[in-house]
Motif scaffolding. Structure first.
Motif, PDB file in Angstrom:
ATOM      1  N   VAL A  33       0.746  -1.088  -0.016  1.00  0.00           N
ATOM      2  CA  VAL A  33       0.079  -0.030  -0.171  1.00  0.00           C
ATOM      3  C   VAL A  33       0.969   1.446   0.007  1.00  0.00           C
ATOM      4  O   VAL A  33       1.804   1.213   0.660  1.00  0.00           O
ATOM      5  N   GLU A  35       0.411   5.055   0.504  1.00  0.00           N
ATOM      6  CA  GLU A  35      -0.510   6.205   0.961  1.00  0.00           C
ATOM      7  C   GLU A  35       0.345   7.579   0.443  1.00  0.00           C
ATOM      8  O   GLU A  35       1.239   7.995   1.216  1.00  0.00           O
ATOM      9  N   SER A 189      -4.684   6.319  -2.068  1.00  0.00           N
ATOM     10  CA  SER A 189      -4.097   4.702  -1.572  1.00  0.00           C
ATOM     11  C   SER A 189      -3.763   3.829  -2.954  1.00  0.00           C
ATOM     12  O   SER A 189      -4.958   3.605  -3.647  1.00  0.00           O
ATOM     13  N   LEU A 209      -9.916   0.307   2.805  1.00  0.00           N
ATOM     14  CA  LEU A 209      -8.201  -0.187   2.508  1.00  0.00           C
ATOM     15  C   LEU A 209      -8.040  -1.343   3.380  1.00  0.00           C
ATOM     16  O   LEU A 209      -7.549  -2.297   2.549  1.00  0.00           O
TER      17      LEU A 209
END
Length: 219
Positions: A33, A35, A189, A209
């Motif tokens: 992930v 961000e 994201s 998420l």
């Protein structure tokens, strides 16, 4: 341009401000992930970053890598690497972020985040803009950011083109990763599967998420 379902391009990084340098191709085998936030972005620190921290704390030892990337597509005087370094080392926030978080009582000691970002954080690669954009470059920009542009009426197309011209005229920098992934804004994201393929490009505070990360861990 990065495409959903295709190999995720590596992040174009000017510097790693926190944590060990890494990149998407070095994290294969893990769900990744990224961000993406701006220092001068209240929603990033009220929603996007806290959600990423929650996923990091739950899944960091379960095959998930969380990376932070600060970018700048506006407010170039505030979204700087210097302000990012200050935020990461002292928790101090500035500009609209400070105003909004103060209003909602989410700062401590007068101006600091109540939490620390625990994962590696990089600064996007910014390229200084020079000269006016060509018609071809404007067309590429519109296609990347407004995929349904061809369905617009002629009148609406001309209005949008005028807005794009005005925006690009005052655009000081190109943020390389932000533009390669055709992000719509921050927080965003980017969710990448174990094979290194981009699976989701989430703009805003979605709340999905963790669910998406769990799904990719189960594949």
């Amino acid at each position: 341009m990065a495409k959903i379902g295709a190999k995720a391009p590596n992040l174009q990084v000017s510097t790693w401000v926190q944590g060990r340098p890494t990149n998407i191709d070095k994290e294969k085998g893990n769900v990744v992930v990224v961000e993406v936030f701006q220092v001068n972005c209240p929603g990033c620190f009220m929603h996007g970053v806290p959600e990423a921290i929650e996923v990091y704390n739950k899944y960091r030892d379960k095959g998930v890598t969380i990376l932070g990337m600060a970018t700048a597509f506006e407010d170039y005087d505030k979204n700087t690497v210097e302000n990012l370094q200050k935020l990461l080392t002292t928790g101090e926030v500035i500009g609209e972020t400070h105003r909004a978080l103060s209003q909602y009582g989410q700062l401590k000691n007068g101006g600091q985040l109540p939490y620390k970002i625990p994962f590696p954080v990089a600064m996007d690669m910014l390229k200084k803009e020079t000269g006016e954009k060509t018609e071809s470059e404007m067309k590429d920009f519109i296609e990347a950011n407004v995929p349904d542009f061809k369905t617009y009426s002629e009148k609406d197309r001309q209005v949008l083109i005028g807005r794009v011209k005005e925006y690009l005229k005052h655009k000081e920098y190109s943020a390389k990763t932000f533009e390669e992934y055709a992000m719509r804004g921050t927080p965003t994201s980017l969710v990448i599967d174990k094979k290194g393929n981009l699976r989701h490009n989430l703009f805003g505070a979605t709340g999905y998420l963790e669910t998406l990360v769990q799904e990719l861990l189960n594949e």
